[in-house]
Design a protein around this motif. Structure first.
Motif, short mmCIF file in Angstrom:
data_model
loop_
_atom_site.label_atom_id
_atom_site.label_comp_id
_atom_site.label_asym_id
_atom_site.label_seq_id
_atom_site.Cartn_x
_atom_site.Cartn_y
_atom_site.Cartn_z
N ARG A 12 0.83 -1.21 0.00
CA ARG A 12 0.00 0.00 0.00
C ARG A 12 0.86 1.25 0.00
O ARG A 12 0.53 2.24 -0.66
N LEU A 13 1.95 1.22 0.75
CA LEU A 13 2.84 2.39 0.76
C LEU A 13 3.48 2.60 -0.62
O LEU A 13 3.59 3.72 -1.09
N ARG A 14 3.90 1.53 -1.24
CA ARG A 14 4.49 1.63 -2.58
C ARG A 14 3.45 2.17 -3.56
O ARG A 14 3.74 3.04 -4.38
N ALA A 15 2.22 1.66 -3.48
CA ALA A 15 1.16 2.12 -4.36
C ALA A 15 0.86 3.60 -4.13
O ALA A 15 0.65 4.36 -5.08
N ALA A 16 0.85 4.01 -2.87
CA ALA A 16 0.60 5.42 -2.55
C ALA A 16 1.72 6.31 -3.10
O ALA A 16 1.46 7.39 -3.64
N ALA A 17 2.95 5.84 -2.99
CA ALA A 17 4.08 6.63 -3.49
C ALA A 17 4.01 6.77 -5.01
O ALA A 17 4.17 7.87 -5.55
N ILE A 18 3.77 5.66 -5.69
CA ILE A 18 3.70 5.70 -7.15
C ILE A 18 2.53 6.56 -7.61
O ILE A 18 2.67 7.38 -8.53
N THR A 19 1.39 6.41 -6.95
CA THR A 19 0.20 7.17 -7.34
C THR A 19 0.41 8.66 -7.13
O THR A 19 0.08 9.47 -8.02
N SER A 20 0.96 9.05 -5.98
CA SER A 20 1.15 10.48 -5.72
C SER A 20 2.13 11.10 -6.71
O SER A 20 1.91 12.22 -7.18
N GLN A 21 3.18 10.37 -7.04
CA GLN A 21 4.16 10.91 -7.99
C GLN A 21 3.57 10.99 -9.41
O GLN A 21 3.82 11.95 -10.13
N ALA A 22 2.78 9.99 -9.78
CA ALA A 22 2.16 10.00 -11.11
C ALA A 22 1.16 11.14 -11.24
O ALA A 22 1.15 11.86 -12.26
N ILE A 23 0.34 11.33 -10.22
CA ILE A 23 -0.64 12.43 -10.25
C ILE A 23 0.09 13.78 -10.31
O ILE A 23 -0.30 14.66 -11.09
N GLY A 24 1.13 13.94 -9.52
CA GLY A 24 1.90 15.19 -9.54
C GLY A 24 2.51 15.46 -10.90
O GLY A 24 2.46 16.58 -11.41
N PHE A 25 3.10 14.43 -11.50
CA PHE A 25 3.71 14.59 -12.82
C PHE A 25 2.67 14.98 -13.86
O PHE A 25 2.89 15.90 -14.67
N ILE A 26 1.52 14.33 -13.82
CA ILE A 26 0.44 14.65 -14.77
C ILE A 26 -0.04 16.09 -14.56
O ILE A 26 -0.26 16.83 -15.53
N LEU A 27 -0.18 16.50 -13.31
CA LEU A 27 -0.61 17.87 -13.03
C LEU A 27 0.40 18.90 -13.52
O LEU A 27 0.02 19.93 -14.09
N ILE A 28 1.67 18.63 -13.32
CA ILE A 28 2.71 19.57 -13.78
C ILE A 28 2.63 19.74 -15.30
O ILE A 28 2.70 20.86 -15.82
N LEU A 29 2.46 18.64 -16.01
CA LEU A 29 2.32 18.73 -17.48
C LEU A 29 1.02 19.41 -17.88
O LEU A 29 0.99 20.20 -18.82
N ALA A 30 -0.06 19.11 -17.16
CA ALA A 30 -1.35 19.72 -17.49
C ALA A 30 -1.34 21.22 -17.24
O ALA A 30 -1.91 22.00 -18.03
N PHE A 31 -0.69 21.65 -16.15
CA PHE A 31 -0.62 23.09 -15.87
C PHE A 31 0.09 23.83 -16.99
O PHE A 31 -0.26 24.97 -17.31
N GLN A 32 1.08 23.20 -17.58
CA GLN A 32 1.81 23.82 -18.69
C GLN A 32 0.86 24.09 -19.85
O GLN A 32 0.99 25.08 -20.56
N THR A 33 -0.12 23.21 -20.03
CA THR A 33 -1.08 23.34 -21.13
C THR A 33 -2.22 24.28 -20.78
O THR A 33 -2.64 25.08 -21.61
N TRP A 34 -2.74 24.19 -19.55
CA TRP A 34 -3.95 24.91 -19.19
C TRP A 34 -3.74 26.35 -18.75
O TRP A 34 -4.58 27.21 -19.01
N LEU A 35 -2.68 26.61 -18.05
CA LEU A 35 -2.52 27.93 -17.42
C LEU A 35 -1.60 28.84 -18.23
O LEU A 35 -0.61 28.38 -18.80
N PRO A 36 -1.93 30.13 -18.27
CA PRO A 36 -1.05 31.06 -18.98
C PRO A 36 0.29 31.26 -18.25
O PRO A 36 1.32 31.47 -18.88
N GLU A 37 0.26 31.19 -16.93
CA GLU A 37 1.48 31.31 -16.12
C GLU A 37 1.55 30.11 -15.17
O GLU A 37 1.11 30.17 -14.03
#
Length: 77
Positions: A12-37
């Motif tokens: 469960r800890l490994r799954a939580a670590a992988i999930t949190s990092q994947a969500i963060g990475f996706i958000l960082i890429l999405a912010f580049q697309t969605w936000l002007p700054e």
């Protein structure tokens, strides 16, 4: 021949670590697309990713130490 099966809490800890990092990475890429700054949002997301990793590592260390102390007590008896 027996195979090693890690305890469920480690999975469960490994799954939580992988999930949190994947969500963060996706958000960082999405912010580049969605936000002007995107920089402030990306920085906050990165800080949250690091905080999640620190919390997960602390929980893992606590559980390992707790298990070690318990086995030492059992050996002493």
């Amino acid at each position: 021949m027996t195979s090693f099966v890690p305890p469920p809490h480690k999975d469960r800890l490994r799954a939580a670590a992988i999930t949190s990092q994947a969500i963060g990475f996706i958000l960082i890429l999405a912010f580049q697309t969605w936000l002007p700054e995107p920089r402030p949002a990306q920085g906050i997301t990165l800080a949250c990713m690091l905080l999640a990793a620190l919390v997960i590592a602390t929980i893992k260390r606590y559980r390992i130490n707790k298990q070690r102390r318990q086995s030492e007590r059992n050996d002493a008896l």
